[in-house]
Design a protein around this motif. Structure first.
Motif, short mmCIF file in Angstrom:
data_model
loop_
_atom_site.label_atom_id
_atom_site.label_comp_id
_atom_site.label_asym_id
_atom_site.label_seq_id
_atom_site.Cartn_x
_atom_site.Cartn_y
_atom_site.Cartn_z
N ILE A 278 15.02 17.83 110.75
CA ILE A 278 14.46 17.12 109.58
C ILE A 278 13.30 17.91 108.99
O ILE A 278 13.17 18.03 107.76
N LEU A 279 12.43 18.47 109.82
CA LEU A 279 11.28 19.25 109.33
C LEU A 279 11.76 20.50 108.58
O LEU A 279 11.18 20.86 107.53
N ILE A 281 14.59 20.87 106.98
CA ILE A 281 15.16 20.42 105.69
C ILE A 281 14.04 20.10 104.70
O ILE A 281 14.10 20.45 103.51
N ILE A 282 12.99 19.41 105.19
CA ILE A 282 11.85 19.08 104.30
C ILE A 282 11.17 20.35 103.78
O ILE A 282 10.79 20.46 102.60
N LEU A 283 10.99 21.35 104.65
CA LEU A 283 10.37 22.62 104.24
C LEU A 283 11.21 23.32 103.18
O LEU A 283 10.67 23.85 102.19
N ILE A 285 13.28 21.95 101.03
CA ILE A 285 13.18 21.19 99.78
C ILE A 285 11.83 21.45 99.11
O ILE A 285 11.73 21.61 97.87
N PHE A 286 10.76 21.54 99.90
CA PHE A 286 9.41 21.81 99.33
C PHE A 286 9.36 23.17 98.66
O PHE A 286 8.82 23.32 97.55
N ARG A 289 11.30 23.16 95.32
CA ARG A 289 10.57 22.42 94.27
C ARG A 289 9.32 23.20 93.83
O ARG A 289 8.88 23.07 92.69
N LYS A 290 8.73 24.00 94.73
CA LYS A 290 7.53 24.75 94.38
C LYS A 290 7.84 25.91 93.45
O LYS A 290 7.12 26.17 92.48
#
Length: 308
Positions: A278-279, A281-283, A285-286, A289-290
């Motif tokens: 999960i971490l 995947i979140i990284l 996505i971040f 978006r950045k």
């Protein structure tokens, strides 16, 4: 002339004597043969007056005398429909014991309140037909199979091999008594051990065959009759009491709480187990978006130049 007459007379007398002797010998021979035949007939006993013909063979050949006693192994499989299987089961056991038999095994099955009995009994072979007639009187015979195995040849062959082995054992014992060295004694002892082992095996096999031929095995299946089955289909009243209702409500409530708690625990375990993924995947996505706003204007200008 007188001498010639005398010689001729002597020749005639001798010739007549020879003729008479020849006739006498031909007449006496039939009488001597007849006496010999009569004598042989008197000395040879007829089978009816003497011992049985099978016992007159030298050495007591088992194929001519003992084989007249057949060795038969009889087994029976039968299925009977009866009104009361339990009563019939008890009755069969009593009848088998009364005939000198015994119970080998039994099994009881219950289907929708109907009891099925499967049992195996052994009864004396000479009383087998009497026992089958008794079973026929208990109810309706649905199935019956009688299997007869003739082991006469195998039995007497094993008996002959046992007799030979016993003779060989006796001979080896005599040889062992005459042995003078340890080596000779050990060789004879080795042969004797092999012979004695064969003797024990043959004795065991003959004993087993004696038991199988003496006691017949009967496998019986007792089924309830159709009338009994029809009656057993009626359903009786079975209402829960107040105490049983309270216990079942409590058990249902506890089971529901256990399910909810276990579900929450499984979710927590899943989240903790999948946290590294999960971490990541979140990284990802971040980062997307950045950097996405800086690339879009550049792409937009190029598209505009191409259009102009």
């Amino acid at each position: 002339m007188g001498i010639k007459k005398y010689v001729m007379l002597m020749i005639m007398v001798l010739t007549l004597a020879l003729v008479i002797a020849a006739c006498a010998s031909q007449g006496g021979r039939p009488q001597q043969t007849q006496q010999a035949v009569t004598y042989s007939q008197e000395k040879a006993p007829s089978p009816d007056k003497g011992q049985p013909e099978a016992n007159q063979t030298a050495g007591g050949d088992p194929t001519s005398s003992d084989i007249s006693i057949r060795k038969l192994v009889k087994n029976v499989d039968t299925t009977i429909q009866v009104e009361d299987t339990k009563a019939s089961y008890d009755s069969i056991l009593k009848q088998a014991e009364a005939m000198g038999g015994y119970l080998v095994s039994s099994n009881i099955s219950d289907y929708d309140g109907r009891k099925f009995y499967n049992l195996s009994v052994r009864v004396p072979a000479e009383k087998l037909q009497e026992f089958l007639d008794y079973l026929e009187g208990l109810g309706r015979i649905v199935h019956q199979n009688i299997n007869t195995e003739d082991i006469t040849e195998q039995y007497y062959d094993a008996q002959a091999r046992l007799d030979n082995a016993l003779i060989q054992e006796a001979q080896l014992k005599d040889i062992m008594k005459q042995a003078k060295t340890v080596d000779e004694t050990l060789k004879v002892k080795q042969q004797m051990d092999s012979v004695q082992e064969r003797i024990e095996q043959l004795k065991g096999q003959l004993k087993l065959w004696d038991q199988l031929t003496a006691m017949s095995l009967v496998n019986i299946e007792l089924q309830p009759s159709r009338e009994t089955v029809a009656v057993s289909k009626y359903v009786d009243w079975n209402i829960l009491s107040g105490n049983e209702i309270a216990v079942r409500i409590r058990n249902g409530f506890v089971s529901t709480l256990n399910f909810i708690v276990n579900l929450a625990l499984y979710l927590v375990i899943f989240i903790i187990s999948a946290l590294p993924a999960i971490l990541i995947i979140i990284l990802i996505i971040f980062l997307i978006r950045k950097y996405r706003p800086f690339k879009l204007p550049h792409l937009t200008r190029r598209n505009k130049k191409k259009q102009e």
